[in-house]
Design a protein around this motif. Sequence first.
Motif, PDB file in Angstrom:
ATOM      1  N   TYR A   1       0.802  -1.216   0.000  1.00 31.53           N
ATOM      2  CA  TYR A   1       0.000   0.000   0.000  1.00 31.53           C
ATOM      3  C   TYR A   1       0.836   1.267   0.000  1.00 31.53           C
ATOM      4  O   TYR A   1       0.308   2.351  -0.262  1.00 31.53           O
ATOM      5  CB  TYR A   1      -1.065  -0.014   1.089  1.00 31.53           C
ATOM      6  CG  TYR A   1      -0.684  -0.107   2.554  1.00 31.53           C
ATOM      7  CD1 TYR A   1      -0.913   0.958   3.408  1.00 31.53           C
ATOM      8  CD2 TYR A   1      -0.205  -1.288   3.115  1.00 31.53           C
ATOM      9  CE1 TYR A   1      -0.664   0.866   4.777  1.00 31.53           C
ATOM     10  CE2 TYR A   1       0.051  -1.400   4.464  1.00 31.53           C
ATOM     11  CZ  TYR A   1      -0.176  -0.319   5.296  1.00 31.53           C
ATOM     12  OH  TYR A   1       0.077  -0.415   6.654  1.00 31.53           O
ATOM     13  N   ASP A   2       2.121   1.181   0.256  1.00 28.80           N
ATOM     14  CA  ASP A   2       3.101   2.223  -0.061  1.00 28.80           C
ATOM     15  C   ASP A   2       2.600   3.644   0.193  1.00 28.80           C
ATOM     16  O   ASP A   2       2.620   4.495  -0.705  1.00 28.80           O
ATOM     17  CB  ASP A   2       3.518   2.120  -1.534  1.00 28.80           C
ATOM     18  CG  ASP A   2       4.228   0.817  -1.859  1.00 28.80           C
ATOM     19  OD1 ASP A   2       4.349  -0.026  -0.956  1.00 28.80           O
ATOM     20  OD2 ASP A   2       4.652   0.650  -3.007  1.00 28.80           O
ATOM     21  N   SER A   3       2.184   3.919   1.397  1.00 29.26           N
ATOM     22  CA  SER A   3       1.575   5.218   1.667  1.00 29.26           C
ATOM     23  C   SER A   3       1.888   5.701   3.066  1.00 29.26           C
ATOM     24  O   SER A   3       2.159   4.905   3.964  1.00 29.26           O
ATOM     25  CB  SER A   3       0.063   5.126   1.489  1.00 29.26           C
ATOM     26  OG  SER A   3      -0.563   6.308   1.935  1.00 29.26           O
ATOM     27  N   SER A   4       1.840   7.003   3.246  1.00 28.07           N
ATOM     28  CA  SER A   4       1.999   7.582   4.575  1.00 28.07           C
ATOM     29  C   SER A   4       0.716   8.270   5.022  1.00 28.07           C
ATOM     30  O   SER A   4       0.738   9.205   5.814  1.00 28.07           O
ATOM     31  CB  SER A   4       3.162   8.588   4.579  1.00 28.07           C
ATOM     32  OG  SER A   4       2.987   9.551   3.560  1.00 28.07           O
ATOM     33  N   ALA A   5      -0.423   7.797   4.499  1.00 24.37           N
ATOM     34  CA  ALA A   5      -1.742   8.300   4.898  1.00 24.37           C
ATOM     35  C   ALA A   5      -2.593   7.117   5.338  1.00 24.37           C
ATOM     36  O   ALA A   5      -2.687   6.119   4.624  1.00 24.37           O
ATOM     37  CB  ALA A   5      -2.416   9.038   3.746  1.00 24.37           C
ATOM     38  N   THR A   6      -3.239   7.210   6.496  1.00 25.33           N
ATOM     39  CA  THR A   6      -3.982   6.063   7.019  1.00 25.33           C
ATOM     40  C   THR A   6      -5.222   5.738   6.199  1.00 25.33           C
ATOM     41  O   THR A   6      -5.753   4.625   6.287  1.00 25.33           O
ATOM     42  CB  THR A   6      -4.391   6.292   8.484  1.00 25.33           C
ATOM     43  OG1 THR A   6      -5.160   7.503   8.583  1.00 25.33           O
ATOM     44  CG2 THR A   6      -3.161   6.404   9.377  1.00 25.33           C
ATOM     45  N   ILE A   7      -5.714   6.670   5.381  1.00 25.76           N
ATOM     46  CA  ILE A   7      -6.866   6.370   4.537  1.00 25.76           C
ATOM     47  C   ILE A   7      -6.518   5.296   3.501  1.00 25.76           C
ATOM     48  O   ILE A   7      -7.398   4.679   2.900  1.00 25.76           O
ATOM     49  CB  ILE A   7      -7.381   7.648   3.836  1.00 25.76           C
ATOM     50  CG1 ILE A   7      -8.783   7.402   3.266  1.00 25.76           C
ATOM     51  CG2 ILE A   7      -6.412   8.115   2.761  1.00 25.76           C
ATOM     52  CD1 ILE A   7      -9.458   8.640   2.709  1.00 25.76           C
TER      53      ILE A   7
END
Length: 473
Positions: free
Chosen positions: A120-126
């Motif tokens: 998911y490679d993201s720094s946002a919890t959404i």
Amino acid sequence: MAAFLHSSARVVMMAFMALMLAVVSARPGAMRTLPRSIPVPSEDPFYQPPAGFESKAPGAILRQRNVSTAFLGFIEDPVTAYQLLYRTTAINGSAIATVTTIFVPSFPKTDRFVSFHTAYDSSATICNPSYNYRLGAEQADIISSAEQLILQMYLQLGYITVSPDYEGPEAAFGAGHLAGMGVLDSMRAVSNFKTLGLSSVEPMIVGLGYSGGAIATGWAASLHPTYAPELDIKGWIQGGTPANLTGTLSFSDDTPFSGFMLPAIVGMSMPSAYGAKLTPILNRILTDKGRKILDTARTTCGVEELLTYSDLSVLSTDFQTLGDRMFYEPTIRSVMSKNMLGVNKTETPTAPVFVYHATQDEVIPYSNASLMVDSWCHNGASVKFTSFANGGHATTEMIALPDVIDFVKAAFAGTTASGCTKNTELDNLLNPLALGVDLEPILVNLIQVLAHLGKRDSNVEQNLEVLTDVVTE
């Protein structure tokens, strides 16, 4: 290039929606009225740990619930599913809590489960998979949605399949130790979840992930002997592994894939990761442009960042004042050195590992993964390393699926070879029937989706031609 990527993303989404409808259309009860939108993780009380959770052991279950899962948030996946909030560990050793999602097939093998680490490679919890998997979720992460097709393969084989939010409550993407502990504590929580009716107190486990998911897999494999040695892990599978975070970020800078750098910078500077060390440095060196871009990365998912920030140079003085010397700054260099797989002998996997990587991978350097394998082998690990001589990052995930499924079966059967072996596969054409009749329809759909994502890979059109011949015969 940016225009092409935006156009490609729209095609992928349209194709994926059509394919999801096709995949589930034959399943009774697969379609139902969409419920009202569910709360995002930051507004969902389920994600908040109860008072005093810090005294619980790592892997302790803090909350549990039944959930309805879906493709793209509205096409129901008719399986039984649960979510657990469990206690895990931050980089500094303090207690944090995150969520894992459990998918249970109709006739599960109750002595084992697969741990699937989506990229998911993201720094946002959404962008958390636990949110995007749910019926009624507003879809934010195309990558997890596409990889949900792969997850179906393990359910079709009768495996209970678990997918943790291994980046933790702050989506600390890139922080290897945190992700590894998050995976292992998810395994502990699932092993102790009595509702599943597991037939063994120590169920057999195989863990796997590709690309960003291989960060979590590689570090879980490395930390297993010291952090959670009681887990009966039979094997690990990791492809397209970012074995050296500095090498990966430098490799993707000022390329069509430079957007992947942003969530890593933000994730590594989260309080649960290395925020105490990195935040003061970033505050000092970032330009106004750099701050604005990173602020955006805190609220968006990987694909959107990839499309928006194609060909961005993070190593430019437009972004931060150190320019191409950024990774040589002593504190940054020290932190990054802690995120290299294969450096410490004590962090050597004891369960068999299958590593695969495209030699021409245009996103993650092959040389770093090869060096990791050499180090693990030198330290006594059993590793099967397959190099794919054709194709690139996106298509290698699908081309390798028959080998991956074979390794999963062998690991559970205890028939994986000991020691280290290396081989190179020259053929990048995939026969979907290699997985068997039951899995062939899912694989055909997956190939068509990933082919759009991997248009820059070599010989993608050949794969599509072969598939057309197979499907029409």
